[in-house]
Motif scaffolding. Sequence first.
Motif, short mmCIF file in Angstrom:
data_model
loop_
_atom_site.label_atom_id
_atom_site.label_comp_id
_atom_site.label_asym_id
_atom_site.label_seq_id
_atom_site.Cartn_x
_atom_site.Cartn_y
_atom_site.Cartn_z
N UNK A 95 0.83 -1.20 0.00
CA UNK A 95 0.00 0.00 0.00
C UNK A 95 0.87 1.25 0.00
N UNK A 96 1.92 1.24 0.78
CA UNK A 96 2.87 2.35 0.81
C UNK A 96 3.49 2.58 -0.56
N UNK A 97 3.94 1.52 -1.21
CA UNK A 97 4.56 1.63 -2.53
C UNK A 97 3.57 2.14 -3.57
N UNK A 98 2.35 1.62 -3.55
CA UNK A 98 1.35 2.02 -4.54
C UNK A 98 0.96 3.48 -4.39
N UNK A 99 0.89 3.97 -3.16
CA UNK A 99 0.47 5.36 -2.95
C UNK A 99 1.59 6.36 -3.19
N UNK A 100 2.84 5.93 -3.04
CA UNK A 100 3.96 6.87 -3.16
C UNK A 100 4.84 6.63 -4.39
N UNK A 101 4.63 5.49 -5.07
CA UNK A 101 5.50 5.08 -6.19
C UNK A 101 6.95 4.91 -5.73
N UNK A 102 7.10 4.54 -4.50
CA UNK A 102 8.43 4.39 -3.90
C UNK A 102 9.18 3.23 -4.53
N UNK A 103 10.46 3.42 -4.76
CA UNK A 103 11.36 2.35 -5.20
C UNK A 103 12.31 2.01 -4.07
N UNK A 104 12.36 0.74 -3.74
CA UNK A 104 13.21 0.30 -2.64
C UNK A 104 14.69 0.32 -3.04
N UNK A 157 12.61 3.18 7.20
CA UNK A 157 12.40 4.53 7.71
C UNK A 157 11.53 5.35 6.76
N UNK A 158 11.63 5.10 5.46
CA UNK A 158 10.77 5.79 4.49
C UNK A 158 9.31 5.38 4.72
N UNK A 159 9.07 4.11 4.99
CA UNK A 159 7.72 3.63 5.31
C UNK A 159 7.20 4.34 6.55
N UNK A 160 8.03 4.45 7.59
CA UNK A 160 7.62 5.12 8.82
C UNK A 160 7.29 6.59 8.56
N UNK A 161 8.07 7.27 7.72
CA UNK A 161 7.80 8.67 7.39
C UNK A 161 6.45 8.81 6.70
#
Length: 347
Positions: A95-104, A157-161
């Motif tokens: 859910x975090x990745x889908x909402x932010x388009x975050x790349x690990x 930590x990015x997830x926590x932010x």
Amino acid sequence: MKTLAALSLLFLVANVSFAAEPLPRATNSLGMTLIEIPAGEFNRGMTDDQKLRLNHPNTLEQGADLIDERPAHQVRISKPFWIATQEVTVGQFRKFVEETKYQTSAEKNGRGALVFNPAEKDGVARFVQKSDANWKNPGFAQTDDHPVTCVSWQDATAFCDWLSKQEKTTYRLPTEAEWEYAARAGNDTIYVGGDTPASVYAYGNIGDATLEAAHPGVVKRQHLTVTPEEQTDGVVYTAPVGKFKPNAWGLFDTHGNVWEWCSDRYADRYYQELQKAARDPRTGRMVVTVDPQGPETTPQHKFGDWRSMRGGCWYTGPMASRSASRAYGEAGDAFCYAGFRVARASP
């Protein structure tokens, strides 16, 4: 005037009586259950008494100094805090990745993640870097209910932010002191369930007969000698979170499943340095260390940002899965045996 010993006893009694009642619980927008851990004191690390009680069949490890866990020292957690009862799951991280388009880290560093390589007979080479390995592809099947793996400390930590912004409160990784205090849940035994290696299997998914049957030789080298019934948890790799018994305060998987990132920088001699700093120069007596958060830096940190992990994983045997066990990794690296759980401050 009360002595230091009397004050410590008061803290201990307060903790035990408080733990007899269910701890406050809350559920956040991701469906995570968190419990409020009371302030209090505990002995962090491997005490002399625990080392004497240590009954592990691997004689090499049994004779080890456990240098990064010693000397044990009294720690005070001065304020209550909230911690998740379970590790962050694949579904929650998605859910975090889908909402932010975050790349690990593993997806953008060109190296991927460190994953299991059971074909290799040498213990060290059983884990190899694969460029296509990441949280979506850790090398074994997972569902949304399994703990997310192949995430770096930076990813955690990015997830926590992100979750902090969603919840309008501050989420973070627990400190090592908070993690061990919550994991022990008021007991001083080597494992949550007691002092014997066999006691751990009811509380966590660790390297056991199931893993050994799937990959002969992987667990045997850890010299497990408990009976097959006691050392079988029915899971080869990660297990869905919350599958095993919780500790006395309601936390699941504090033994095994995945190593959990903590906020602290790692140093193998940190406990020794704390003990030096905690000695009253006037009296020579030891004083309580309050809310330790790890070293600011060490000589080793010029070579990388090393961060602490706690709890053991699906691959480690009982010895490496104790409540006092410590491990570490570089903050930007990802491993198929590492994940995390979140914490937040009490109002």
